[in-house]
Design a protein around this motif. Sequence first.
Motif, PDB file in Angstrom:
ATOM      1  N   GLY A 145       0.768  -1.234   0.000  1.00  0.00           N
ATOM      2  CA  GLY A 145       0.000   0.000   0.000  1.00  0.00           C
ATOM      3  C   GLY A 145       0.799   1.284   0.000  1.00  0.00           C
ATOM      4  O   GLY A 145       0.342   2.287  -0.554  1.00  0.00           O
ATOM      5  N   TYR A 146       1.979   1.297   0.610  1.00  0.00           N
ATOM      6  CA  TYR A 146       2.716   2.570   0.661  1.00  0.00           C
ATOM      7  C   TYR A 146       3.237   2.991  -0.704  1.00  0.00           C
ATOM      8  O   TYR A 146       3.666   4.133  -0.884  1.00  0.00           O
ATOM      9  CB  TYR A 146       3.849   2.529   1.695  1.00  0.00           C
ATOM     10  CG  TYR A 146       5.022   1.628   1.403  1.00  0.00           C
ATOM     11  CD1 TYR A 146       6.092   2.054   0.614  1.00  0.00           C
ATOM     12  CD2 TYR A 146       5.099   0.352   1.961  1.00  0.00           C
ATOM     13  CE1 TYR A 146       7.180   1.236   0.369  1.00  0.00           C
ATOM     14  CE2 TYR A 146       6.183  -0.474   1.728  1.00  0.00           C
ATOM     15  CZ  TYR A 146       7.220  -0.037   0.931  1.00  0.00           C
ATOM     16  OH  TYR A 146       8.299  -0.852   0.705  1.00  0.00           O
ATOM     17  N   LYS A 147       3.174   2.072  -1.694  1.00  0.00           N
ATOM     18  CA  LYS A 147       3.559   2.413  -3.061  1.00  0.00           C
ATOM     19  C   LYS A 147       2.396   3.055  -3.835  1.00  0.00           C
ATOM     20  O   LYS A 147       2.546   3.339  -5.028  1.00  0.00           O
ATOM     21  CB  LYS A 147       4.040   1.168  -3.805  1.00  0.00           C
ATOM     22  CG  LYS A 147       5.288   0.519  -3.236  1.00  0.00           C
ATOM     23  CD  LYS A 147       6.522   1.393  -3.363  1.00  0.00           C
ATOM     24  CE  LYS A 147       6.964   1.596  -4.791  1.00  0.00           C
ATOM     25  NZ  LYS A 147       8.281   2.299  -4.873  1.00  0.00           N
ATOM     26  N   MET A 148       1.258   3.280  -3.177  1.00  0.00           N
ATOM     27  CA  MET A 148       0.069   3.797  -3.848  1.00  0.00           C
ATOM     28  C   MET A 148      -0.291   5.172  -3.288  1.00  0.00           C
ATOM     29  O   MET A 148      -1.229   5.323  -2.510  1.00  0.00           O
ATOM     30  CB  MET A 148      -1.095   2.836  -3.693  1.00  0.00           C
ATOM     31  CG  MET A 148      -0.770   1.413  -4.121  1.00  0.00           C
ATOM     32  SD  MET A 148      -2.218   0.369  -4.199  1.00  0.00           S
ATOM     33  CE  MET A 148      -1.462  -1.256  -4.041  1.00  0.00           C
ATOM     34  N   PRO A 149       0.456   6.209  -3.644  1.00  0.00           N
ATOM     35  CA  PRO A 149       0.264   7.520  -3.030  1.00  0.00           C
ATOM     36  C   PRO A 149      -1.102   8.136  -3.310  1.00  0.00           C
ATOM     37  O   PRO A 149      -1.703   7.932  -4.367  1.00  0.00           O
ATOM     38  CB  PRO A 149       1.386   8.363  -3.661  1.00  0.00           C
ATOM     39  CG  PRO A 149       1.676   7.686  -4.957  1.00  0.00           C
ATOM     40  CD  PRO A 149       1.491   6.222  -4.692  1.00  0.00           C
ATOM     41  N   LYS A 150      -1.568   8.899  -2.320  1.00  0.00           N
ATOM     42  CA  LYS A 150      -2.819   9.653  -2.431  1.00  0.00           C
ATOM     43  C   LYS A 150      -2.510  11.110  -2.782  1.00  0.00           C
ATOM     44  O   LYS A 150      -1.369  11.535  -2.746  1.00  0.00           O
ATOM     45  CB  LYS A 150      -3.584   9.590  -1.103  1.00  0.00           C
ATOM     46  CG  LYS A 150      -3.866   8.164  -0.634  1.00  0.00           C
ATOM     47  CD  LYS A 150      -4.797   8.113   0.558  1.00  0.00           C
ATOM     48  CE  LYS A 150      -4.164   8.613   1.831  1.00  0.00           C
ATOM     49  NZ  LYS A 150      -5.043   8.419   3.018  1.00  0.00           N
ATOM     50  N   TYR A 151      -3.563  11.855  -3.126  1.00  0.00           N
ATOM     51  CA  TYR A 151      -3.464  13.309  -3.366  1.00  0.00           C
ATOM     52  C   TYR A 151      -2.409  13.642  -4.427  1.00  0.00           C
ATOM     53  O   TYR A 151      -1.613  14.570  -4.269  1.00  0.00           O
ATOM     54  CB  TYR A 151      -3.133  14.046  -2.061  1.00  0.00           C
ATOM     55  CG  TYR A 151      -3.921  13.557  -0.874  1.00  0.00           C
ATOM     56  CD1 TYR A 151      -5.303  13.729  -0.817  1.00  0.00           C
ATOM     57  CD2 TYR A 151      -3.291  12.914   0.194  1.00  0.00           C
ATOM     58  CE1 TYR A 151      -6.035  13.266   0.274  1.00  0.00           C
ATOM     59  CE2 TYR A 151      -4.016  12.458   1.286  1.00  0.00           C
ATOM     60  CZ  TYR A 151      -5.385  12.626   1.320  1.00  0.00           C
ATOM     61  OH  TYR A 151      -6.102  12.173   2.400  1.00  0.00           O
ATOM     62  N   VAL A 152      -2.396  12.884  -5.521  1.00  0.00           N
ATOM     63  CA  VAL A 152      -1.369  13.077  -6.547  1.00  0.00           C
ATOM     64  C   VAL A 152      -1.562  14.434  -7.227  1.00  0.00           C
ATOM     65  O   VAL A 152      -2.648  14.771  -7.689  1.00  0.00           O
ATOM     66  CB  VAL A 152      -1.425  11.943  -7.591  1.00  0.00           C
ATOM     67  CG1 VAL A 152      -0.394  12.204  -8.695  1.00  0.00           C
ATOM     68  CG2 VAL A 152      -1.153  10.594  -6.924  1.00  0.00           C
ATOM     69  N   MET A 153      -0.481  15.201  -7.293  1.00  0.00           N
ATOM     70  CA  MET A 153      -0.506  16.538  -7.895  1.00  0.00           C
ATOM     71  C   MET A 153       0.365  16.633  -9.141  1.00  0.00           C
ATOM     72  O   MET A 153       0.100  17.439 -10.025  1.00  0.00           O
ATOM     73  CB  MET A 153      -0.019  17.578  -6.875  1.00  0.00           C
ATOM     74  CG  MET A 153      -0.814  17.601  -5.574  1.00  0.00           C
ATOM     75  SD  MET A 153      -2.532  18.111  -5.809  1.00  0.00           S
ATOM     76  CE  MET A 153      -2.308  19.853  -6.166  1.00  0.00           C
ATOM     77  N   ARG A 154       1.404  15.822  -9.192  1.00  0.00           N
ATOM     78  CA  ARG A 154       2.362  15.933 -10.298  1.00  0.00           C
ATOM     79  C   ARG A 154       2.946  14.563 -10.614  1.00  0.00           C
ATOM     80  O   ARG A 154       3.174  13.751  -9.709  1.00  0.00           O
ATOM     81  CB  ARG A 154       3.480  16.911  -9.947  1.00  0.00           C
ATOM     82  CG  ARG A 154       4.473  17.122 -11.078  1.00  0.00           C
ATOM     83  CD  ARG A 154       5.530  18.165 -10.781  1.00  0.00           C
ATOM     84  NE  ARG A 154       6.382  18.322 -11.960  1.00  0.00           N
ATOM     85  CZ  ARG A 154       6.165  19.199 -12.925  1.00  0.00           C
ATOM     86  NH1 ARG A 154       5.126  20.018 -12.842  1.00  0.00           N
ATOM     87  NH2 ARG A 154       6.960  19.272 -13.974  1.00  0.00           N
ATOM     88  N   ILE A 155       3.186  14.322 -11.891  1.00  0.00           N
ATOM     89  CA  ILE A 155       3.846  13.103 -12.353  1.00  0.00           C
ATOM     90  C   ILE A 155       5.010  13.509 -13.245  1.00  0.00           C
ATOM     91  O   ILE A 155       4.847  14.329 -14.156  1.00  0.00           O
ATOM     92  CB  ILE A 155       2.870  12.202 -13.129  1.00  0.00           C
ATOM     93  CG1 ILE A 155       1.756  11.696 -12.200  1.00  0.00           C
ATOM     94  CG2 ILE A 155       3.611  11.027 -13.769  1.00  0.00           C
ATOM     95  CD1 ILE A 155       0.694  10.884 -12.912  1.00  0.00           C
ATOM     96  N   ASP A 156       6.186  12.954 -12.974  1.00  0.00           N
ATOM     97  CA  ASP A 156       7.370  13.253 -13.772  1.00  0.00           C
ATOM     98  C   ASP A 156       8.059  11.963 -14.188  1.00  0.00           C
ATOM     99  O   ASP A 156       8.203  11.034 -13.386  1.00  0.00           O
ATOM    100  CB  ASP A 156       8.355  14.109 -12.975  1.00  0.00           C
ATOM    101  CG  ASP A 156       7.864  15.526 -12.766  1.00  0.00           C
ATOM    102  OD1 ASP A 156       7.871  16.301 -13.730  1.00  0.00           O
ATOM    103  OD2 ASP A 156       7.455  15.853 -11.629  1.00  0.00           O
TER     104      ASP A 156
END
Length: 260
Positions: free
Chosen positions: A222-233
Amino acid sequence: MIDFKRPSRRAFLSGAASSLGALALAGCDGLSQSDRFRKVLYTGEDMNRLVQRALLSPATMAREFAEADISANFRANGSTNPEDPAYRALAENGFADWRLKVGGLVETPRDYALADLRAMPSRTQITRHDCVEGWSCIGKWTGVQLAAVIQQVGLKPSARYIVLTCADELEKTLDGTGRYYESIDLEDAFHPQTILAYDMNGETLSIPHGAPLRLRVERQLGYKMPKYVMRIDAVESFADLGRGRGGFWEDRGYDWYAGI
């Protein structure tokens, strides 16, 4: 065909975690701070990743469940309402002004409104969320496949990892910001069950569960599944991010590869 069952792999990881815990209780905390000892641990982590990747083809799917299996109460763990003022302002407006920024080593950097992502082909999957703390829940997730977003912007040849930066901040003692971030490699990024989820259990994703967007990478913890995603690079290396381990919890000692 060999049946690689999830429970046996979880048991292996649990056993490894218990062994490390026993070492600490036996007075080996000092070892864990040794660069040489940590390199040994990281070598073991790399071996775990290589073995699992050898056993599981890129197309191997995490188990999916039926509607009747959905947990009555899906636990909201970690941050449940980010304190970041910019995020709070977006939430108050129903995320109408929220934009997902996609950049880094891509051919065409782009911003996506939530409506843009909802307009793209979606995938729905009912899967089990396994937390490193030892609990599990089953939920129904709907979102756009991360691969579809990546294909729209186009990767440059040097891109090797996808980094997701989030709105929430946790403790700041290591890097001065505490900003949550996570990274995965391209094999997981292009996996069909890796989605940017905006709905949970048939309803709009709630703030405690990561609104407006969270990653689901179903073959990892689960810790590999971040919440509140704002940016992807897209990046070639994450060595210059945080403490160079590839994620918020990884910078604090967790494995970068958390396959189950």
